[in-house]
Design a protein around this motif. Structure first.
Motif, PDB file in Angstrom:
ATOM      1  N   GLN A 189       0.941  -1.231   0.222  1.00  0.00           N
ATOM      2  CA  GLN A 189      -0.177  -0.138  -0.176  1.00  0.00           C
ATOM      3  C   GLN A 189       0.921   1.283  -0.014  1.00  0.00           C
ATOM      4  O   GLN A 189       0.609   2.261  -0.433  1.00  0.00           O
ATOM      5  CB  GLN A 189      -1.180  -0.009   1.101  1.00  0.00           C
ATOM      6  CG  GLN A 189      -2.021   0.957   1.099  1.00  0.00           C
ATOM      7  CD  GLN A 189      -3.121   0.831   0.010  1.00  0.00           C
ATOM      8  OE1 GLN A 189      -3.665  -0.288  -0.115  1.00  0.00           O
ATOM      9  NE2 GLN A 189      -3.113   1.793  -0.698  1.00  0.00           N
ATOM     10  N   SER A 190       1.944   1.341   0.688  1.00  0.00           N
ATOM     11  CA  SER A 190       2.852   2.572   0.684  1.00  0.00           C
ATOM     12  C   SER A 190       3.330   2.664  -0.601  1.00  0.00           C
ATOM     13  O   SER A 190       4.072   3.766  -0.684  1.00  0.00           O
ATOM     14  CB  SER A 190       3.721   2.330   1.722  1.00  0.00           C
ATOM     15  OG  SER A 190       4.777   0.997   1.666  1.00  0.00           O
ATOM     16  N   SER A 191       3.285   1.682  -1.409  1.00  0.00           N
ATOM     17  CA  SER A 191       3.994   1.867  -2.960  1.00  0.00           C
ATOM     18  C   SER A 191       3.036   2.306  -3.818  1.00  0.00           C
ATOM     19  O   SER A 191       3.222   2.114  -5.032  1.00  0.00           O
ATOM     20  CB  SER A 191       4.777   0.841  -3.253  1.00  0.00           C
ATOM     21  OG  SER A 191       5.850   0.416  -2.370  1.00  0.00           O
ATOM     22  N   VAL A 192       1.668   2.813  -3.298  1.00  0.00           N
ATOM     23  CA  VAL A 192       0.598   3.126  -4.326  1.00  0.00           C
ATOM     24  C   VAL A 192       0.835   4.702  -4.656  1.00  0.00           C
ATOM     25  O   VAL A 192       0.677   5.288  -3.710  1.00  0.00           O
ATOM     26  CB  VAL A 192      -0.643   2.689  -4.138  1.00  0.00           C
ATOM     27  CG1 VAL A 192      -1.748   2.974  -4.763  1.00  0.00           C
ATOM     28  CG2 VAL A 192      -0.593   1.191  -4.131  1.00  0.00           C
ATOM     29  N   TYR A 193       0.880   5.221  -5.817  1.00  0.00           N
ATOM     30  CA  TYR A 193       1.049   6.528  -5.960  1.00  0.00           C
ATOM     31  C   TYR A 193      -0.069   7.238  -6.906  1.00  0.00           C
ATOM     32  O   TYR A 193      -0.161   6.483  -7.814  1.00  0.00           O
ATOM     33  CB  TYR A 193       2.489   6.949  -6.453  1.00  0.00           C
ATOM     34  CG  TYR A 193       3.618   6.488  -5.564  1.00  0.00           C
ATOM     35  CD1 TYR A 193       4.071   7.181  -4.234  1.00  0.00           C
ATOM     36  CD2 TYR A 193       4.141   5.183  -5.760  1.00  0.00           C
ATOM     37  CE1 TYR A 193       5.080   6.740  -3.511  1.00  0.00           C
ATOM     38  CE2 TYR A 193       5.277   4.733  -4.844  1.00  0.00           C
ATOM     39  CZ  TYR A 193       5.669   5.635  -3.743  1.00  0.00           C
ATOM     40  OH  TYR A 193       6.535   5.161  -3.002  1.00  0.00           O
ATOM     41  N   PRO A 194      -0.547   8.350  -6.765  1.00  0.00           N
ATOM     42  CA  PRO A 194      -1.230   9.052  -7.766  1.00  0.00           C
ATOM     43  C   PRO A 194      -0.590   9.435  -9.034  1.00  0.00           C
ATOM     44  O   PRO A 194       0.709   9.833  -8.763  1.00  0.00           O
ATOM     45  CB  PRO A 194      -1.973  10.245  -7.099  1.00  0.00           C
ATOM     46  CG  PRO A 194      -1.174  10.466  -5.857  1.00  0.00           C
ATOM     47  CD  PRO A 194      -0.362   9.135  -5.724  1.00  0.00           C
ATOM     48  N   THR A 195      -1.212   9.654  -9.972  1.00  0.00           N
ATOM     49  CA  THR A 195      -0.423  10.049 -11.385  1.00  0.00           C
ATOM     50  C   THR A 195      -1.481  10.699 -12.027  1.00  0.00           C
ATOM     51  O   THR A 195      -2.684  10.460 -12.090  1.00  0.00           O
ATOM     52  CB  THR A 195       0.326   8.827 -12.109  1.00  0.00           C
ATOM     53  OG1 THR A 195       0.732   9.483 -13.177  1.00  0.00           O
ATOM     54  CG2 THR A 195      -1.010   7.930 -12.548  1.00  0.00           C
ATOM     55  N   TYR A 212       0.811   3.010  -9.756  1.00  0.00           N
ATOM     56  CA  TYR A 212       0.196   4.441  -9.913  1.00  0.00           C
ATOM     57  C   TYR A 212      -1.468   4.324 -10.297  1.00  0.00           C
ATOM     58  O   TYR A 212      -1.582   3.243 -11.105  1.00  0.00           O
ATOM     59  CB  TYR A 212       0.835   4.629 -11.265  1.00  0.00           C
ATOM     60  CG  TYR A 212       2.533   5.043 -10.685  1.00  0.00           C
ATOM     61  CD1 TYR A 212       2.843   6.257 -10.081  1.00  0.00           C
ATOM     62  CD2 TYR A 212       3.271   4.106 -11.122  1.00  0.00           C
ATOM     63  CE1 TYR A 212       4.244   6.278  -9.805  1.00  0.00           C
ATOM     64  CE2 TYR A 212       4.971   4.358 -10.853  1.00  0.00           C
ATOM     65  CZ  TYR A 212       5.030   5.399 -10.313  1.00  0.00           C
ATOM     66  OH  TYR A 212       6.668   5.565  -9.966  1.00  0.00           O
ATOM     67  N   TYR A 213      -2.006   5.172 -10.166  1.00  0.00           N
ATOM     68  CA  TYR A 213      -3.290   5.290 -10.392  1.00  0.00           C
ATOM     69  C   TYR A 213      -3.772   6.697 -10.474  1.00  0.00           C
ATOM     70  O   TYR A 213      -3.083   7.645 -10.077  1.00  0.00           O
ATOM     71  CB  TYR A 213      -4.377   4.791  -9.545  1.00  0.00           C
ATOM     72  CG  TYR A 213      -4.540   5.212  -8.202  1.00  0.00           C
ATOM     73  CD1 TYR A 213      -5.600   6.260  -8.053  1.00  0.00           C
ATOM     74  CD2 TYR A 213      -3.389   5.452  -7.259  1.00  0.00           C
ATOM     75  CE1 TYR A 213      -5.596   7.013  -6.702  1.00  0.00           C
ATOM     76  CE2 TYR A 213      -3.580   6.179  -6.233  1.00  0.00           C
ATOM     77  CZ  TYR A 213      -4.707   7.052  -5.828  1.00  0.00           C
ATOM     78  OH  TYR A 213      -4.726   7.726  -4.697  1.00  0.00           O
ATOM     79  N   ASN A 214      -4.757   7.084 -11.299  1.00  0.00           N
ATOM     80  CA  ASN A 214      -5.331   8.247 -11.671  1.00  0.00           C
ATOM     81  C   ASN A 214      -6.436   8.470 -10.831  1.00  0.00           C
ATOM     82  O   ASN A 214      -7.604   7.900 -11.283  1.00  0.00           O
ATOM     83  CB  ASN A 214      -5.461   8.484 -13.394  1.00  0.00           C
ATOM     84  CG  ASN A 214      -5.662  10.051 -13.519  1.00  0.00           C
ATOM     85  OD1 ASN A 214      -6.332  10.839 -12.770  1.00  0.00           O
ATOM     86  ND2 ASN A 214      -5.392  10.432 -14.783  1.00  0.00           N
ATOM     87  N   PRO A 215      -6.629   9.235  -9.843  1.00  0.00           N
ATOM     88  CA  PRO A 215      -7.708   9.469  -9.055  1.00  0.00           C
ATOM     89  C   PRO A 215      -8.977   9.884  -9.910  1.00  0.00           C
ATOM     90  O   PRO A 215     -10.086  10.118  -9.620  1.00  0.00           O
ATOM     91  CB  PRO A 215      -7.513  10.221  -8.010  1.00  0.00           C
ATOM     92  CG  PRO A 215      -6.035  10.982  -8.313  1.00  0.00           C
ATOM     93  CD  PRO A 215      -5.255  10.245  -9.387  1.00  0.00           C
TER      94      PRO A 215
END
Length: 432
Positions: A189-195, A212-215
């Motif tokens: 979870q700590s390695s999940v980042y918005p992009t 990576y995910y786009n919110p």
């Protein structure tokens, strides 16, 4: 005998050989020729077919059955044969040695741990007498990815890495919470980042376990993503799962060791066949290799099987992996039929039908070959421009035939080929 009678006799023999091929009447033969021949839909691409009577052990009809095709996931029939022949009824889970309160472990390929609804090896119970667990993967010779796999499949769940002792199927599970992903195991979870990239799913970096995910447009439809294996990551996950401290040391497997066969094999083979699970297929071949050689080497296991159990196949297959992900696999329809006959003779009927997808009922053909009474029991294989079906057909007379129907190099969707194949199979069902 007069010359005229001799000519008539030769002509009748010729007609019999042409129009009473196997068990077919002249009209039946011509119908199949029309459906599969030079003027048919299947003449526009490479297509091969063989229909085989399991009772009389004769070929009823064939076309291009000697030609080689990319089998895709019908390769899993080879893996099924290997698993049943070599592993019998149980998995290869661990090889180990003990000394006092320390156990040394080498994984043997078992894919069960934390994966799907499979029977779970009782790791906590097995490890209870020991304080320290030392783990090594030095017995694995096969690389994480198979020969000829597509590099850009790395972030799809059907292309998880091969490892000696997988955990959670070597996958990260993704769930949607509002406009963001929640993943497990929690360590990721700590390695999940918005992009701001235009991605709609959680995507993993090619070289690392960064996600990576786009919110603004996150959908969360991809439920699983492969993670990159490392011994350090594995021992961390294993320690958390068992409550024991796992330490990594790249030690060679000693000749004298013990084996833990912790899970029943049938549920794994069933899931592999019905859902065409690539990960289970690849790990099954690693278990086969461990059973034979005490090394995890798919290539070596395949070479051994082809020289021993499968030496008598009509055309030597080019078989390179357990799943069929590789485009380097090449098999002929008549070899697929010969292989299937071996499986048919080996397994009890109820077990065989339990393992095979059933048209209109289960597995990868649940939505195809539908009928009031199921008549197709077969393994599918599909990748870009290739679609095959190998298995059993039950005809209106109640007879069971084996068949292999293979297609390559077509420029349209697989669904188009599948519809035309279904027409042929319905015709065979009705006329035989």
């Amino acid at each position: 005998m007069s010359l005229t009678k001799k000519i008539l006799f030769i002509f009748l023999l010729f007609c019999f050989s042409q129009f009473s091929y196997g068990q077919l009447t002249r009209d039946q033969y011509l119908k199949l020729e029309s459906a599969l021949g030079d003027q048919s839909f299947f003449s526009k691409h490479l297509s091969g077919f063989e229909l085989y009577d399991l009772d009389s052990q004769t070929v009823v009809f064939e076309r291009n059955s000697e030609q080689r095709f990319i089998p895709a996931s019908t390769t899993k029939l080879f893996t099924l044969f290997a698993g049943v022949s070599i592993l019998n009824d149980s998995t290869q889970t661990l090889r180990y040695t003990t000394q006092g309160d320390t156990i040394r472990i080498w994984g043997a390929g078992d894919p069960s741990w934390g994966y799907k609804e499979l029977y779970q090896p009782e790791f906590k119970k097995f490890l209870a007498p020991f304080q320290t667990v030392i783990f090594s993967d030095a017995n694995q010779d096969s690389p994480a990815f198979g020969y000829g796999w597509q590099w850009d499949d790395y972030y799809y769940d059907y292309s998880a890495e091969r490892t000696s002792l997988p955990i959670f199927g070597n996958l990260v599970q993704v769930k949607r919470n509002g406009n963001r992903p929640v993943v497990s195991p929690k360590v990721f979870q700590s390695s999940v980042y918005p992009t701001q990239r235009s991605t709609r799913e959680l995507e993993r970096d090619f070289h690392s376990n960064r996600f990576y995910y786009n919110p603004n447009n996150f959908r969360g439809r991809e439920e699983f993503i492969p993670f990159i294996y490392s011994p350090e990551l594995f021992t961390q996950l294993a320690s958390e799962a068992t409550g024991k401290t796992w330490i990594y040391q790249s030690d060679s497997l000693p000749k004298e060791n013990q084996v833990w066969r912790a899970s029943p094999l049938l549920p794994i083979l069933k899931e592999m066949m019905l859902e065409s699970d690539n990960f289970l297929a690849e790990q099954t071949m690693l278990m086969v290799s461990d059973r034979i050689f005490q090394r995890l080497d798919t290539e070596r296991a395949i070479e051994y099987l082809l020289k021993t159990y499968l030496f008598d196949l009509p055309d030597k297959p080019q078989w390179v992996d357990g799943s069929g992900l590789s485009r380097h696999n090449l098999m002929t329809p008549r070899t697929m039929v010969a292989l299937f006959e071996k499986i048919y003779r080996m397994l009890p009927d109820d077990q065989l039908y339990e393992l095979l997808p059933t048209g209109g009922v289960s597995g990868t053909i649940e939505n195809s070959y539908q009928a009031q009474e199921p008549y197709i029991f077969a393994k599918t294989g599909t990748m870009s421009n290739n679609h095959s079906l190998v298995g059993l057909i039950k005809t209106k007379s109640g007879k069971i035939y084996c068949f292999a129907f293979m297609n390559s190099n077509y420029p349209y969707k697989a669904s188009v080929v599948r519809r035309e194949m279904e027409k042929v199979m319905v015709m065979i069902r009705d006329m035989l």
